[in-house]
Design an enzyme around this catalytic site. Structure first.
Site, PDB file in Angstrom:
ATOM      1  CB  THR A 146      27.823   8.765  73.892  1.00  0.00           C
ATOM      2  OG1 THR A 146      27.674   9.956  74.809  1.00  0.00           O
ATOM      3  CG2 THR A 146      29.245   8.783  73.119  1.00  0.00           C
ATOM      4  CE  LYS A 168      29.256  12.920  73.329  1.00  0.00           C
ATOM      5  NZ  LYS A 168      29.674  12.109  74.417  1.00  0.00           N
ATOM      6  CB  THR A 179      33.177  12.687  76.537  1.00  0.00           C
ATOM      7  OG1 THR A 179      33.792  11.522  77.041  1.00  0.00           O
ATOM      8  CG2 THR A 179      34.530  13.428  75.893  1.00  0.00           C
TER       9      THR A 179
END
Lengths: 383, 383
Positions: A146, A168, A179
């Site tokens: 992201t 990630k 996240t």
């Protein structure tokens, strides 16, 4: 190499159109066996995203055939519709792969409170399945990004078996910034129970101690899948150590890529009465905004370290506290120590040691400085 | 009017040379009686500055003749020398005023880990004593400023008696950003025990609920002195309400002057099972850096509110949470509510309501947004 470094796994990463900018946003990781053992660790946030609620149930069987991961939307705080979407995702993947939905783990990351564009995600799954490859690990790692500036992978190879993984996010498991999603794979022949033990032991001292900004995500997930494709069953300790090494490496990569950070700060608490005390003190230091600003300004402000320690319940005497910053003991016995001008703060890595003088337990927490870039990124980007 | 609004008090504020820039840095507040009753509330940080350790002892007698306050140095983490300096300060003031050192409270604010220039502070005390005046309250309030952009005073006058006060700092009592120092005075005729009760009741719902950046100071002090000069003894409830009103006003002034802030955020938690739950949830929301960045960016990011609530132990069901931002219920039943585009975020005041749907308790926490200016001020200024 990522999640396909271990034998028995294929993966793919594609752009399904979930992200409006057209970047890759859908990853599929498949365990081709012969074993399909799995373990998972999830966010301790009580507000859990639909894919977390789903995957927690899936992992109870200790069996996972495949993991579907999407970026571009967290599917958190999306109510019954969100859970139905996760279920439909698992059903679709199961249909394609010829297995049951109960063996499909799902992970999502992105904006909270927005439902996923299922008209893009479900066809995307067919495309991804058509591109599954033993070399697909890198593409899968790229598809789950992201705000990550780079994708993160790590591999440890031992005598005849391998543990690999992708991650990630720019934070930690509990709590976690944005996240954090991690998928680890191994071709060692290990049962679900041992996977679970090794994974919990590893995350406790790695991802759980990476505290970029003290914020806990609704979606954090770490999965460990074993294919048993090598037929080798390593000694538990050796296996657990490999899992820990991969988690440690990925955790370090997360910290180095944290949003807006200009310094990576290693907070080492020594001579604590208990490990819990050491962790509490380390976290308190790591979350102190004033200290994080000082480090950003290359100011070895040990007073802010002491005031952070003072807010904890750990065992210590204020006049027995010592603090070193980059090797210089700037605070001795709770007061002024060596000359703070001796502290060299020019480099990206900053090492703070807090000596509680209360026992022999130790713990290390990793964090970042607080910067104007962090503020900018998180005020301008709706995540 | 500040601390000299109430009869029986004189005050002074001067530049003693403690601050290198020559700004005012020494204040003296004297209670001329006939009563010299007092109460105090201090930082809960376990690393306490020398003046806090000293004043805690002084307040045990419930009797204070004068308060010496200096900016330009916190006298925290300064070891035995620091405590000797505080003691010498009290002795000096006592000598000048013809009382005992045990009736002199001392407060310091500024950089941690640096000893005070006693060769300037002690002569400064003589100068200050020579300028004591019934109109000295403003000057005293100005002399205790550090990064404050304005000095803070508040006065409530009732039937024949008054409560007034001054404050410095941009934070809260427990925890507190930078040092918060507050001196309140009253000419009502109130005993130390009632002062203590009224002060604790007031700080619990005012300064204790102002949480600018979650950092707790080593020096926070709130003192309430009563001269009894009017001879009026108000009903306890009426007196306590006046103290609460002055504390509330000063607390609001602290928030509005918080370092680098561009938004004042009122976090109101309603329908909690207990007041403790409401405070825990309010604090968790108020300390969430990601949310504070979003508010700075005028982004009504309710997902970050929910993820902050989810980290608490308060009683609630995730799918029963409602959140309003500036009057718009952007989150209903833990999911998407009214259109977030309806939220007007242009003004400095932002009002977040979190409805836990678990009872009927409520609490309000005040905080600020997180800005690049905050980072700049706290990375460039060694405080």
């Amino acid at each position: 190499m990522s999640v396909t470094a271990a034998k028995g796994f294929t993966a793919a990463g594609i752009a399904a159109g979930i992200k409006e900018n057209g970047n890759p946003d859908l990853a599929l990781v498949v365990n081709n066996g012969p074993r399909r053992a799995a373990a998972g660790v999830f966010t301790s946030n009580r507000v859990k995203a639909a894919p977390v609620l789903w995957s927690e149930q899936v992992l109870k069987s200790g069996q996972v055939a495949a993991v579907v991961l999407n970026s571009g939307g967290a599917n958190a705080c999306t109510g019954p519709k969100g859970f139905q979407d996760t279920h439909a995702t698992a059903e679709k993947a199961a249909g394609i792969l010829g297995t049951g939905a109960g063996e499909i783990a799902v992970c999502s990351t992105g904006l909270i409170g927005v439902t996923l564009p299922m008209d893009k995600l479900l066809p995307g799954l067919e495309t991804a399945a058509g591109r599954l490859s033993e070399h697909g690990g890198e593409k899968a790692a790229i598809a789950i990004k992201t705000t990550d500036s780079v994708h993160k992978t790590s591999v440890v190879t031992k005598d005849g078996w391998t543990v690999g993984g992708m991650a990630k996010g720019a934070g930690m498991l509990a709590p976690g910034l944005a996240t954090m999603l991690v998928v680890l794979t191994t071709d060692a022949d290990v049962e679900a129970e041992a996977l679970d033990r090794a994974l919990r032991a590893a995350t406790r001292v790695t991802f759980d101690r990476v505290d970029s900004d003290g914020c806990m995500s609704t979606n954090d997930t770490v999965l460990l899948l074993a294919s048993g494709a090598t037929g080798v069953t390593p000694a538990y300790e050796e296996f657990a150590e490999a899992v820990r090494a991969v988690c440690d490496d990925l955790g370090q990569q997360l910290i180095r890529d944290a949003e807006g950070a200009s310094k990576d700060i290693k907070v080492e608490v020594i001579n604590a009465a208990t490990e819990d005390d050491a962790v509490e003190v380390g976290r308190s230091i790591a979350r102190n905004n004033l200290l994080k600003c000082a480090i950003h300004g290359e100011d070895p402000n040990w007073g802010r370290v002491l005031s952070a320690i003072g807010t904890t319940k750990a065992a210590f005497e204020p006049d027995a506290l010592d603090v070193a910053i980059n090797g210089v003991w700037v605070c001795k016995n709770g007061g002024v120590g060596e000359d703070r001008d001796k502290v060299d703060m020019r480099y990206r890595e900053v090492h703070i040691v807090a000596d509680l003088g209360a026992g022999d337990a130790t713990a290390t927490i990793w964090t970042n400085d607080l910067t104007a870039d962090y503020v900018h990124e998180n005020s301008a980007y709706s995540s």
